[in-house]
Design a protein around this motif. Structure first.
Motif, PDB file in Angstrom:
ATOM      1  N   SER A  95       0.876  -1.180   0.000  1.00 33.66           N
ATOM      2  CA  SER A  95       0.000   0.000   0.000  1.00 33.66           C
ATOM      3  C   SER A  95       0.902   1.215   0.000  1.00 33.66           C
ATOM      4  N   CYS A  96       0.351   2.370  -0.423  1.00 40.49           N
ATOM      5  CA  CYS A  96       1.226   3.529  -0.659  1.00 40.49           C
ATOM      6  C   CYS A  96       1.616   4.239   0.632  1.00 40.49           C
ATOM      7  N   GLY A  97       0.749   4.179   1.649  1.00 37.85           N
ATOM      8  CA  GLY A  97       1.068   4.844   2.916  1.00 37.85           C
ATOM      9  C   GLY A  97       0.806   6.341   2.911  1.00 37.85           C
ATOM     10  N   ALA A  98       0.371   6.887   1.773  1.00 32.85           N
ATOM     11  CA  ALA A  98       0.244   8.339   1.684  1.00 32.85           C
ATOM     12  C   ALA A  98      -1.161   8.820   1.293  1.00 32.85           C
ATOM     13  N   CYS A  99      -1.972   7.953   0.684  1.00 35.04           N
ATOM     14  CA  CYS A  99      -3.294   8.409   0.226  1.00 35.04           C
ATOM     15  C   CYS A  99      -4.240   8.532   1.427  1.00 35.04           C
ATOM     16  N   ALA A 100      -5.419   9.079   1.182  1.00 27.77           N
ATOM     17  CA  ALA A 100      -6.373   9.307   2.274  1.00 27.77           C
ATOM     18  C   ALA A 100      -6.793   7.990   2.927  1.00 27.77           C
ATOM     19  N   TYR A 101      -6.892   6.907   2.126  1.00 27.11           N
ATOM     20  CA  TYR A 101      -7.344   5.620   2.675  1.00 27.11           C
ATOM     21  C   TYR A 101      -6.264   4.994   3.554  1.00 27.11           C
ATOM     22  N   CYS A 102      -5.005   5.065   3.081  1.00 29.30           N
ATOM     23  CA  CYS A 102      -3.898   4.561   3.911  1.00 29.30           C
ATOM     24  C   CYS A 102      -3.798   5.382   5.194  1.00 29.30           C
ATOM     25  N   ALA A 103      -3.879   6.702   5.036  1.00 28.45           N
ATOM     26  CA  ALA A 103      -3.751   7.576   6.213  1.00 28.45           C
ATOM     27  C   ALA A 103      -4.883   7.334   7.205  1.00 28.45           C
ATOM     28  N   ALA A 159      -7.734  -0.477   1.007  1.00 26.62           N
ATOM     29  CA  ALA A 159      -8.502   0.317   0.042  1.00 26.62           C
ATOM     30  C   ALA A 159      -7.618   1.399  -0.579  1.00 26.62           C
ATOM     31  N   CYS A 160      -6.307   1.194  -0.544  1.00 25.61           N
ATOM     32  CA  CYS A 160      -5.341   2.180  -1.061  1.00 25.61           C
ATOM     33  C   CYS A 160      -5.713   2.616  -2.485  1.00 25.61           C
ATOM     34  N   ASP A 161      -5.585   3.907  -2.720  1.00 25.37           N
ATOM     35  CA  ASP A 161      -5.838   4.478  -4.046  1.00 25.37           C
ATOM     36  C   ASP A 161      -4.949   3.856  -5.120  1.00 25.37           C
ATOM     37  N   HIS A 162      -3.799   3.337  -4.704  1.00 25.73           N
ATOM     38  CA  HIS A 162      -2.818   2.817  -5.670  1.00 25.73           C
ATOM     39  C   HIS A 162      -2.774   1.297  -5.669  1.00 25.73           C
TER      40      HIS A 162
HETATM   41 ZN    ZN Z   1      -2.557   4.378  -0.206  1.00 27.48          ZN
END
Ligand code: ZN
Ligand code: ZN
Length: 365
Positions: A88-96, A102-105
């Motif tokens: 997961s990206c760790g930076a999108c709204a879903y990760c945060a 549900a990561c955007d990426h």
């Molecule tokens: Zn993410």
């Protein structure tokens, strides 16, 4: 470094070969693979139902021992035993927001073969090789992002090997129940498909204290195992109408259901077997299969919910240690699902997964 991996050069094919692995970059770790589960999604990638850029190394249920850490990694150190899981990206709204599943990426990180820094770490004769799910754990060593390696509190490599599927299949099934349905004690749960994911949902139903847990499958040996891991009742879908049987056993319909078979028609059954206000969670779909859903009487009037869910709604750094604890307490007997294979027998492991001869094939390195 030179490592040995099962490489897919063309659709449908695997061969064990030597490849190069670059050292871990910032936020990444190098892991010596101890074991890797074989998941339905690997087969879908190898057959290119999911168009992963080839050549590629599949395998996304790896577990192993950290051998080196890249710059900036504080969470893991050399010698840690880890279960690898989805990226997961760790930076999108879903990760945060604590929802990395549900990561955007998600599509890019799961299926495009690169890490979140855009690189590939495997290569062969100078040509980059994709890593499925940011892992590619059908290999003796892998580089993964520290975000998707979770330290496992276990005492031996043997114990770790039994737990590698926590990283995908087990958390997908167990999380559908514990993170999404969150059943009240004494309520009823129906699970369609008694493979590794469905069995994990059954175990989670028992952990949650469900009073009636019904496993549905068509393979008698799997139904027996379903009973052994927590199902109070089983239904052979070839012999009985599963929906009618679930309604009868639950006195009007299940409070919750999980569809793990990936068979589109069973999504309809998972919905039809519910009582009013029930929720059906669909966790396994590959490709573009369709269902035709008559909205009434299935959906609005009974006020039921049809929910999709990726990776069991898991935040792995929190959820996987919880699952390891359940295993150690004997409440998540995932070892009952595992059949071990030597890495060189990877193709046999896939054949046995397809035929149903093995519930959860696990490769040992
Ligand atoms: Zn993410
Ligand atoms: Zn998987």
């Amino acid at each position: 470094m030179k490592v040995t991996a099962a490489v897919t050069h063309e659709k449908g094919q695997l061969s064990i070969e030597e490849v190069d692995l670059a050292p871990p970059g910032p936020s990444q770790v190098l892991v010596r693979t101890v074991a890797c589960g074989v998941c339905h999604t690997d087969g879908a990638g190898i057959r290119q139902l999911i168009p992963v850029a080839l050549p590629a190394i599949f395998g996304h249920e790896g577990a192993g021992v950290v051998e080196d850490v890249g710059p900036g990694v504080g969470s893991l150190k050399k010698g840690d035993r880890v279960i690898m899981t989805f990226p997961s990206c760790g930076a999108c709204a879903y990760c945060a927001g604590g929802h990395p599943y549900a990561c955007d990426h998600l599509n890019a990180l799961f299926f495009e073969g690169t890490y979140r820094d855009g690189t590939k770490r495997f290569s062969q004769n100078g040509k980059a090789v994709s890593s499925f799910f940011g892992q590619g754990s059908f290999a003796t060593h892998v580089v993964v992002d520290a975000r998707n390696a979770v330290r496992a509190d276990v005492d031996s490599d043997e114990e770790l090997a039994k737990l590698c599927s926590l990283g995908c299949g087990v958390q997908t099934g167990a999380g559908a129940v514990l993170n999404r349905l969150k059943p009240e004690p004494g309520t009823s749960l129906a699970v369609f498909g008694c493979g590794g994911v469905g069995m994990s949902a059954i175990m989670a139903g028992a952990i949650a204290g469900c009073g009636t847990i019904i496993g549905v499958d068509v393979i008698p040996s799997r139904l027996e195992t379903a009973r052994a891991v927590g199902a109070t009742h089983v239904v052979n879908g070839n012999e009985r109408d599963a929906v009618e049987e679930i309604k009868r056993l639950t006195g009007g319909g299940a409070h919750g259901s999980v569809e793990s078979s990936g068979i589109p028609a069973l999504t309809l059954q998972a919905l039809a077997c519910l009582r009013r206000l029930g929720t059906a969670v669909v966790v396994s779909v590959t490709g573009e299969e369709k269902i035709s859903l008559p909205l009434e009487p299935y959906l609005m009037n009974p006020s039921v919910t049809l929910a999709g869910l990726t990776e069991g709604g898991s935040d792995p750094q929190r959820f996987l240690p919880e699952l390891v604890r359940y295993f150690k307490e004997g409440r998540l007997p995932v070892d009952k699902l595992v059949t071990f294979y030597d890495f060189k027998d990877v193709e046999q492991a896939f054949r046995d997964a397809r035929s149903g001869a093995a519930i959860k094939p696990v490769l040992r390195f």
